[in-house]
Enzyme design. Structure first.
Site, PDB file in Angstrom:
ATOM      1  CG  ASP A  62      23.967  33.748  96.603  1.00 46.32           C
ATOM      2  OD1 ASP A  62      24.482  34.778  97.488  1.00 46.32           O
ATOM      3  OD2 ASP A  62      24.096  32.686  97.200  1.00 46.32           O
TER       4      ASP A  62
ATOM      5  CD  GLU B 239      21.366  27.831 103.244  1.00 45.51           C
ATOM      6  OE1 GLU B 239      22.071  28.761 102.495  1.00 45.51           O
ATOM      7  OE2 GLU B 239      20.985  26.857 102.985  1.00 45.51           O
TER       8      GLU B 239
END
Length: 843
Positions: A579, A813
């Site tokens: 990302d 996460e």
């Protein structure tokens, strides 16, 4: 004489006649010649005209043919993006072909839901609420796993991926336990099952009642019907039904423990599976019992749609609500009744004590098998740590879903997005709350753990994913299949573009299968599965090796970066999976991305191993792998000479920042204008160079994928750099970006917090631990240091993940690089669950 004179006259006359005849003949001949000449000229003209006309016709025909061919080719290019790969399907045993796994908890989006591996399955699920927590718009009703519900913890404690599961949910003051056991023997359509919902109050200080809602629903493509049934002589309400995939069945409810205060039901038409909670809440009513106690309940038979009579009067949604005093236990049985005559006694699934005994036997077998697979007790882990690892594996297996639908895709040849073909997908999901769908690069990491538990399940998952390969050799990176999955995704992320890749992590899974599970691959026809898989993996590899290659031989770049954006500090490379990890500041087609080169090199080496195993031509793959892992070639393209670090290369400057443009002065009498959004400003012109002021995960890829020579001096430097606390080293794992990097913990826009710019990610740390053990086993100058870092990094990761799980009840996460606190979404069982493999040292 006279006779002679007459003869002379006659002769003279004949002579004149002959002359006239000759002249006439000549005239005729001349006329004929002229006519013939004229005819020849006319013929030549006609022939010439005809030839010219034919040439024009041919030319026009060729032009038309060319135009038709062009548009035909354009049409062909347009259809390639959603044309399936032209080979036999990978999934050959699905649905009732595999009755052992027909039913399951294949709805990870819900706190507890059951469905079949049928594209148009009937679905069932649980909702619950406490009367004091019910709010406007259905707030307080638990159904889908939502971050905003702020539960104190939830997740599977035991789940084998096949026959049973046990889950604990902490929704204070209540603790809910949900479980199920399947009984497939002796029945058609996948057999029977029993589910149990137990609720107890952990504080005794708050609410003393709870409302449990169990529903049965059909989607718009399910061929069948359902009906609510209640026998006044029996306290057991139920649902009877019949569908094409299930035959005849009945669902019954059995109160095992506790007192029921109120029962009600709703039988109606819901607009879609994504609107079940809304439909339920819209029909809530207030009821009073004989004692004047008021309850929220359901009105019964309301077969309407959006308040209007439905064109189809049959319900597709039946919900049964039971409000009870806590502590309370409810058993729900699903019984297949097809294949029996009226005179036969149909076996019922167990309830009450019989179910408890059945469940305990499953739990005991699971715990024994877990120890056999991972041997954590024998490694000296405490009972709490073993329980934590079992929960992590169970959440991975309990997070496997079955989806059906079509993606939305687009290529450069299609003006607008087009639908992919409809297909099923059997896959684990990264996060039940935030990412309850399939992600391509996540699934390769999931497979490392799932294959250690059950090779058959992992091969089935791989087969489903590779049935999504199109004729180009591309697989969409994010799978948003079905109305429920679609409702959780912002519109901007729905369309997948066939120019964009994702890390091909299934090659990690395939390598593990080829090395750690080779014996199992030779059993039960699994090599035949690999034979069918081979041409698809081949096409997938070729797609990466052609569409993602750079302008210099041996270089590769991730497509899809936005070169025109003014909002992002560093344009994201979503296709890389990392990302907002910093790349070259100004995207261009000349970039060289280090991590992608390493992924393709890994893929080539696995293709070579797979080709050898299957007896295929393996030479070209060995040659490609040898070229891409050659350290001299790697150094030529990616070794920055001054920093002596491996890096990306591209059009770059570090002198970029976000600035807010001055606001325009408002016109007289108008409202003050909104503050303009921050935009990127470059303080110097970018140049083509190595992106070596940034050091982080990308720079480690030659190490992570074990492609550096074991005696390389650059491996020595990399080990030293990652061990530096000012760069990547923390007491909780390796941070994603060095503290010395210009974009460390910098926002990418004023609204986007840093994501891969400092936090600790477990998937990359798993690769690092695995690689360090690899280099530590090879005798040479780097072995001792690699083993030392290996032991310390592994210990740091396991200790922190376990500590944060004890503290919060979740796997996360990512983890904060300064405190170790869990960050991002939770629960994120996904690749964070590879902590089980770290504990077991199974790589």
């Amino acid at each position: 004489m006279a006779r002679n004179a007459g003869a002379a006259r006659s002769s003279s006359a004949n002579s004149g006649q002959s002359a006239v005849s000759a002249a006439a003949a000549a005239a005729v001949a001349a006329a004929a010649a002229a006519a013939n000449s004229k005819q020849k000229r006319s013929t030549r003209f006609n022939l010439s005209s005809k030839v010219m006309m034919d040439k024009w016709k041919t030319l026009i025909g060729c032009i038309c043919l060319g135009i038709a061919s062009y548009f035909g080719y354009v049409g062909y290019l347009e259809t390639r993006v959603n044309t399936p790969f032209d080979n036999q399907k990978m999934v050959v045993h699905t649905g009732l072909d595999d009755p052992d796994r027909y039913w399951g908890s294949y709805r990870p989006l819900t706190y507890f839901g059951m469905k079949t591996r049928d594209p148009h399955s009937l679905v069932m699920g649980l909702m619950w609420y406490t009367p004091s927590s019910l709010g406007q718009g259905g707030q307080g009703i638990r159904h889908w796993c939502e971050q905003g519900d702020n539960l104190d913890g939830y997740g599977w404690t035991h789940h084998d991926g096949r026959s049973f599961g046990v889950q604990e949910i902490q929704d204070l003051p209540f603790e809910l336990k949900t479980s199920f056991v399947k009984y497939p023997a002796g029945k058609q359509y996948g057999g029977d099952w029993t589910a149990r919902i137990s609720v107890r109050n952990t504080t005794r200080a708050w609410d003393k009642s709870i409302s449990l809602i169990w529903y049965v629903a059909l989607d718009e493509r399910t061929n069948g019907h359902i009906k609510y049934v209640s026998d006044e002589k029996s306290p057991e309400p139920g649902v009877y039904g019949e569908t094409q995939g299930l035959g005849e069945f009945q669902v019954r409810f059995h109160a095992v423990k506790g007192k029921i205060l109120h029962k009600s039901y709703l039988s109606t038409v819901a607009p879609s599976l994504s609107k079940l909670k809304d439909t339920l809440f819209a029909h809530f009513r207030a009821f009073s019992d004989k004692r004047g106690n008021r309850f929220i309940g359901l009105p019964g038979e309301i077969v309407s749609q959006n308040g209007l009579p439905s064109s189809n009067p049959e319900p597709n949604f039946i919900a049964i609500q039971i409000t009870a005093e806590v502590d309370f236990t409810l058993d729900i049985t699903y019984q297949s009744t097809s294949g029996f005559t009226l005179s036969e006694s149909i076996p019922k699934p167990p309830t009450g004590r019989a179910y408890t005994e059945s469940l305990q036997a499953k739990i005991s077998d699971f715990e024994k098998r877990f120890e056999q697979k991972f041997q954590l007790k024998s490694r000296g882990y405490s009972p709490e740590e073993v329980r934590f690892a079992r929960n992590a594996l169970s959440n991975m297996l309990g997070g496997i879903g079955y989806f059906y639908g079509s993606s939305r895709v687009q290529s450069v040849h299609t003006k607008n997005p087009v639908p992919y073909w409809k297909a099923p997908l059997y896959t684990a999901v990264p996060s039940r709350s935030f990412f309850p769908r399939g992600f391509l690069w996540d699934e390769g990491f999931h497979g490392l753990l799932i294959s250690s538990w059950d090779v058959e399940i992992e091969l089935d998952i791989i087969c489903h994913w590779f049935d999504l390969l199109n004729v180009e050799g591309w697989i969409p990176r994010e799978q948003i299949l079905g109305t429920e999955a679609l409702s959780k995704v912002p519109e901007e992320f729905v369309t997948q573009r066939n120019s964009n890749a994702n890390p091909p992590t299934f090659f990690l899974t395939l390598r593990k299968l080829l090395t750690s599970h080779r014996q199992e691959l030779s059993e039960n026809g699994r090599l035949a599965t690999l034979e069918r898989l081979y041409p698809r993996v081949q096409a997938w590899f070729n797609w990466y090796n052609t569409t993602q290659k750079g302008d210099v031989m041996g270089s590769y770049l991730w497509r899809g970066r936005n070169a025109t954006t003014q909002r992002e500090l560093n344009p994201k490379s979503l296709s890389s999976g990392l990302d907002d990890y910093p790349r070259a500041s100004h995207p261009s087609e000349r970039e060289r991305h280090l991590d992608l080169r390493c992924w393709v090199a890994l893929a080539a080496s696995v293709m070579a191993e797979l080709s050898t195993l299957l007896g295929k031509d393996d030479v070209k793959y060995y040659e490609t792998a040898s070229y891409l892992t050659d350290n001299e070639q790697l150094n030529r393209l990616h070794l920055a000479p001054y920093s002596e670090q491996y890096a990306d290369w591209g059009l770059h400057t570090d002198q970029v920042m976000l600035k807010r443009p001055p606001a325009m002065a408002p016109q007289r009498g108008s409202h003050p204008s909104q503050q303009p959004e921050m935009v990127r400003v470059a303080m110097e012109q970018p140049t083509y160079q190595f992106v070596d002021n940034t050091f982080g995960y990308v720079n480690l890829f030659p190490l992570l994928l074990e492609q550096l020579d074991h005696d390389s001096p650059y491996l020595t430097k990399m080990l030293q750099d990652l061990r530096d606390p000012q760069q990547l080293w923390t007491n909780f794992g390796l941070r994603s970006l060095s503290k010395r990097s210009p974009l460390y913990m910098k926002r990418n826009t004023e609204h986007d917090p840093p994501y891969w710019r400092g936090p600790i990610w477990i998937n990359i740390n798993f690769l690092a631990v695995r690689a360090l053990q690899h280099y530590g086993k090879i005798e040479g100058p780097n072995a001792a240091l690699a083993l030392e870092i290996y032991a310390e990094l592994r210990e740091n990761l396991v200790r922190n993940i376990f500590r944060q799980y004890q503290k919060s009840g979740y796997l996360w996460e990512q983890y904060d690089d300064t405190t170790g606190e869990g960050k991002g979404c939770s629960p994120f069982t996904g690749w964070t669950a590879t902590v089980v493999l770290l504990m077991a040292e199974q790589y």
